[in-house]
Enzyme design. Structure first.
Site, mmCIF file in Angstrom:
data_model
loop_
_atom_site.group_PDB
_atom_site.id
_atom_site.type_symbol
_atom_site.label_atom_id
_atom_site.label_comp_id
_atom_site.label_asym_id
_atom_site.label_seq_id
_atom_site.Cartn_x
_atom_site.Cartn_y
_atom_site.Cartn_z
ATOM 1 N N LYS A 100 6.937 4.632 4.179
ATOM 2 C CA LYS A 100 6.448 6.063 4.172
ATOM 3 C C LYS A 100 7.645 6.792 3.611
ATOM 4 O O LYS A 100 7.414 7.880 2.813
ATOM 5 C CB LYS A 100 6.255 6.460 5.455
ATOM 6 C CG LYS A 100 4.730 5.909 5.987
ATOM 7 C CD LYS A 100 3.561 6.228 5.200
ATOM 8 C CE LYS A 100 3.138 7.629 5.218
ATOM 9 N NZ LYS A 100 1.987 7.850 4.444
ATOM 10 N N PRO A 118 -0.661 -1.125 28.889
ATOM 11 C CA PRO A 118 0.833 -1.876 28.503
ATOM 12 C C PRO A 118 1.762 -0.430 28.174
ATOM 13 O O PRO A 118 1.335 0.336 27.186
ATOM 14 C CB PRO A 118 0.619 -2.614 27.333
ATOM 15 C CG PRO A 118 -0.688 -2.076 26.699
ATOM 16 C CD PRO A 118 -1.407 -1.299 27.818
ATOM 17 N N THR A 157 4.882 11.336 7.359
ATOM 18 C CA THR A 157 5.131 11.296 8.858
ATOM 19 C C THR A 157 6.310 11.987 9.357
ATOM 20 O O THR A 157 7.288 11.888 8.381
ATOM 21 C CB THR A 157 4.982 9.768 9.275
ATOM 22 O OG1 THR A 157 5.303 9.677 10.843
ATOM 23 C CG2 THR A 157 5.645 8.887 8.402
ATOM 24 N N ASP A 158 6.753 12.112 10.602
ATOM 25 C CA ASP A 158 7.915 12.574 11.081
ATOM 26 C C ASP A 158 8.733 11.373 11.225
ATOM 27 O O ASP A 158 10.033 11.421 11.337
ATOM 28 C CB ASP A 158 7.803 13.521 12.508
ATOM 29 C CG ASP A 158 7.199 12.421 13.454
ATOM 30 O OD1 ASP A 158 6.578 11.371 13.253
ATOM 31 O OD2 ASP A 158 6.856 12.989 14.676
ATOM 32 N N GLU A 159 8.228 10.142 11.260
ATOM 33 C CA GLU A 159 8.906 8.931 11.625
ATOM 34 C C GLU A 159 9.934 8.799 10.336
ATOM 35 O O GLU A 159 11.000 7.936 10.924
ATOM 36 C CB GLU A 159 8.223 7.711 11.689
ATOM 37 C CG GLU A 159 7.303 7.860 12.775
ATOM 38 C CD GLU A 159 6.784 6.486 13.282
ATOM 39 O OE1 GLU A 159 7.255 5.386 13.198
ATOM 40 O OE2 GLU A 159 5.686 6.512 14.257
ATOM 41 N N ASP A 200 9.858 -4.313 25.196
ATOM 42 C CA ASP A 200 9.564 -3.025 24.477
ATOM 43 C C ASP A 200 9.590 -3.420 22.883
ATOM 44 O O ASP A 200 9.655 -4.510 22.630
ATOM 45 C CB ASP A 200 11.215 -2.305 24.403
ATOM 46 C CG ASP A 200 11.072 -0.941 24.314
ATOM 47 O OD1 ASP A 200 10.320 -0.443 23.750
ATOM 48 O OD2 ASP A 200 12.187 -0.360 24.432
ATOM 49 N N ARG A 201 8.868 -2.516 22.091
ATOM 50 C CA ARG A 201 8.955 -2.536 20.774
ATOM 51 C C ARG A 201 10.396 -2.712 20.205
ATOM 52 O O ARG A 201 11.363 -1.899 20.378
ATOM 53 C CB ARG A 201 8.364 -1.307 20.131
ATOM 54 C CG ARG A 201 8.172 -1.050 18.647
ATOM 55 C CD ARG A 201 7.778 0.110 18.114
ATOM 56 N NE ARG A 201 6.305 0.230 18.279
ATOM 57 C CZ ARG A 201 5.549 1.451 18.082
ATOM 58 N NH1 ARG A 201 6.013 2.707 17.797
ATOM 59 N NH2 ARG A 201 4.288 1.322 18.252
ATOM 60 N N ARG A 256 7.243 11.448 22.177
ATOM 61 C CA ARG A 256 6.544 11.702 20.909
ATOM 62 C C ARG A 256 5.929 12.862 21.083
ATOM 63 O O ARG A 256 6.008 13.677 22.238
ATOM 64 C CB ARG A 256 5.396 10.617 20.691
ATOM 65 C CG ARG A 256 5.760 9.137 20.607
ATOM 66 C CD ARG A 256 6.472 8.926 19.286
ATOM 67 N NE ARG A 256 6.893 7.706 19.063
ATOM 68 C CZ ARG A 256 8.159 7.039 19.294
ATOM 69 N NH1 ARG A 256 8.892 7.966 20.120
ATOM 70 N NH2 ARG A 256 8.260 6.037 19.079
ATOM 71 N N TYR A 313 7.401 0.489 8.552
ATOM 72 C CA TYR A 313 6.428 1.504 8.397
ATOM 73 C C TYR A 313 6.974 2.632 7.776
ATOM 74 O O TYR A 313 6.591 3.246 6.849
ATOM 75 C CB TYR A 313 5.663 1.650 9.685
ATOM 76 C CG TYR A 313 4.829 2.887 9.511
ATOM 77 C CD1 TYR A 313 3.861 3.316 8.660
ATOM 78 C CD2 TYR A 313 5.325 4.165 10.279
ATOM 79 C CE1 TYR A 313 3.099 4.488 8.505
ATOM 80 C CE2 TYR A 313 4.675 5.229 10.340
ATOM 81 C CZ TYR A 313 3.567 5.200 9.530
ATOM 82 O OH TYR A 313 2.938 6.599 9.376
ATOM 83 N N THR A 358 0.876 -1.205 -0.031
ATOM 84 C CA THR A 358 -0.039 0.100 -0.180
ATOM 85 C C THR A 358 0.742 1.217 0.088
ATOM 86 O O THR A 358 0.748 2.158 -0.857
ATOM 87 C CB THR A 358 -0.999 -0.008 1.291
ATOM 88 O OG1 THR A 358 -2.008 -1.051 1.099
ATOM 89 C CG2 THR A 358 -1.648 1.500 1.479
ATOM 90 N N HIS A 360 12.823 0.312 18.658
ATOM 91 C CA HIS A 360 11.728 1.411 19.128
ATOM 92 C C HIS A 360 12.597 2.894 18.993
ATOM 93 O O HIS A 360 13.539 3.015 19.963
ATOM 94 C CB HIS A 360 11.293 1.346 20.715
ATOM 95 C CG HIS A 360 10.257 1.883 21.139
ATOM 96 N ND1 HIS A 360 9.661 1.709 22.236
ATOM 97 C CD2 HIS A 360 9.541 3.299 20.626
ATOM 98 C CE1 HIS A 360 8.694 2.591 22.526
ATOM 99 N NE2 HIS A 360 8.385 3.336 21.434
ATOM 100 N N LEU A 395 -1.351 4.091 21.097
ATOM 101 C CA LEU A 395 -1.399 4.224 22.443
ATOM 102 C C LEU A 395 -2.525 4.891 23.208
ATOM 103 O O LEU A 395 -3.155 4.387 24.143
ATOM 104 C CB LEU A 395 0.118 5.000 22.783
ATOM 105 C CG LEU A 395 0.421 5.220 24.254
ATOM 106 C CD1 LEU A 395 0.614 3.968 24.949
ATOM 107 C CD2 LEU A 395 1.323 6.437 24.534
#
Ligand code: NAD
Ligand code: DAU
Length: 352
Positions: free
Chosen positions: A163, A214, A133-135, A290-291, A223, A159, A99, A294, A199
């Protein structure tokens, strides 16, 4: 005149369409694949509004996109459609590649063909606005300045990498083919219709259901939060006045550590809907694994958008987060409809 909005049944897309039609007479053609994250109920209040046409479909379906452009002759396309959840991209990146990268590429190709056939005047006025996104900028250390538009791209998750790839394609279509594009890179949004895998809505939902809240790792990841309607107003501003080929960072200067966001949510819920036993919702906070990979900190420098286009957010974090909690408290049926089968499967896989 009309605009084509993709991903219109998702969190930000739905807020954008609802705000647009509340403020404009211009029609919206809205396209959404209705994945697990797309919810036609988000646009329910538009039933019977002749300015709104909803089409279920995939941005990767070149034939469908060409047909929609041909029939509706939009003066702008706003591309929200994406797989958006970082944790899902870690468990299964394929849909993100399809996508976010292939889908955006197909959109760009269809729009390029459409744009070529427009009259000189219509071609000049046309815009393709890509919502990102800022990511894509990666992670900041505590002392580093916030991301500007000049920051190097260093995406760290499947992800954000997908992007970033889509942003590069959009940029290339401007430089190579002269397509009139605009890109926005926004920080974390929150507000109504936010899917409860993320979250803030997850914590509100779990708190009210008496479930653990969690927190990944030590909860000190930062963030930069922006109320969704402020993101929508920024997109409208960029669409109206943004310089072709430019990117604009969008953010509200609201950096918060995750644990502080969760404490704030618990405190508001303690006031607005106290637990039956009189204890604080903070008791439900649970630190979990943790992710992977992360990102530690995101922070957006939105001064270009403020300086050049005069945009300012309307909400502070304090006003926006209280509105958000109240929206969830008054729209429990919306959450109940979503948190059925497929959602429960995801939660048990992610938090096992
Ligand atoms: P979301 O997951 O809530 O919504 C995405 C929507 O896109 C869903 O309705 C889904 O059905 C639709 N969709 C997915 N694949 C599709 C496809 N192939 N064809 C057509 N529709 C498809 O996401 P969101 O939070 O509303 O994010 C919207 C956009 O904003 C994304 O591009 C995301 O990267 C970007 N963004 C989000 C945030 C945030 O904090 N949520 C911040 C900055 C940028
Ligand atoms: O920065 C913009 C991005 O913000 C968007 O591009 C993404 O589409 C959007 O999903 C969001 O990504 P995040 O990963 O920052 O959002 P999420 O709500 O998933 O997580 C926010 C922070 O909270 C992050 O540091 C991970 C943490 N977290 C998340 C969940 C779901 C937890 O501690 N526990 C959780 O259960």
């Amino acid at each position: 005149m009309a605009i084509l909005v993709t991903g219109s049944a998702g969190f930000i897309g739905a807020n954008f369409v609802l705000d647009w039609l509340a403020q404009n007479s211009e029609a919206v053609i809205s396209l959404d694949k209705l994945t697990y994250a797309g919810n036609a109920e988000n646009l329910e209040s538009l039933a019977g509004d002749t300015r709104h046409t909803f089409v279920k479909g995939d941005i990767g379906d070149s034939g469908l996109i060409a047909e929609l452009l041909e029939i509706h002759q939009p003066r702008a396309v706003i591309n929200f459609a994406a797989e958006s959840h970082v944790d899902r991209s870690i468990l299964g990146p394929e849909d993100f590649i399809q996508t976010n990268i292939v889908g955006t590429f197909r959109m760009l190709e269809a729009v390029r063909a459409y744009h070529r056939k427009l009259s000189a005047e219509a071609a000049e006025a046309f815009r393709f606005l890509h919502v990102s996104t800022d990511e894509v900028y990666g992670s900041l250390s505590p002392a580093e300045p916030a991301f500007t538009e000049r920051h190097q791209y260093e995406p760290n998750s499947p992800y954000s990498a997908s992007k970033a790839a889509s942003d590069h394609l959009v940029r290339a279509y401007h430089h190579t083919y002269g397509l009139p594009v605009l890109t926005t890179n926004c920080s974390n949004n929150y507000g109504p219709y936010h899917f409860p895998e993320k979250l803030i809505p997850l914590v509100i939902h779990n708190a009210l259901a008496g479930k653990p809240l969690p927190i990944y790792g030590d909860g000190q990841q930062v963030r930069d939060w922006l109320y969704v309607k402020d993101h929508c107003s920024a997109i409208r501003r960029v669409l109206e006045g943004g310089a072709l080929g430019e990117t604009y960072n969008v953010g509200g200067w609201n950096e918060k550590a995750n644990i502080d966001v969760v404490h704030t949510l618990c405190d508001i819920l303690d006031e607005e809907q106290p637990r039956d036993d009189g204890h604080s919702y903070r008791q439900q906070i649970t630190f979990v694994k943790d992710r992977p990979g992360h990102d530690r900190r995101y922070a957006i420098d939105a001064s270009k958008l403020e300086r050049e286009l005069g945009w300012k957010p309307a909400e502070t974090f304090e006003s926006g987060i209280r509105k958000t909690v109240r929206w969830y408290l008054s729209n429990q049926h919306w959450v109940d409809n979503i948190t059925s089968g497929a959602y429960r499967d995801w939660v048990s896989k992610q938090y096992q």
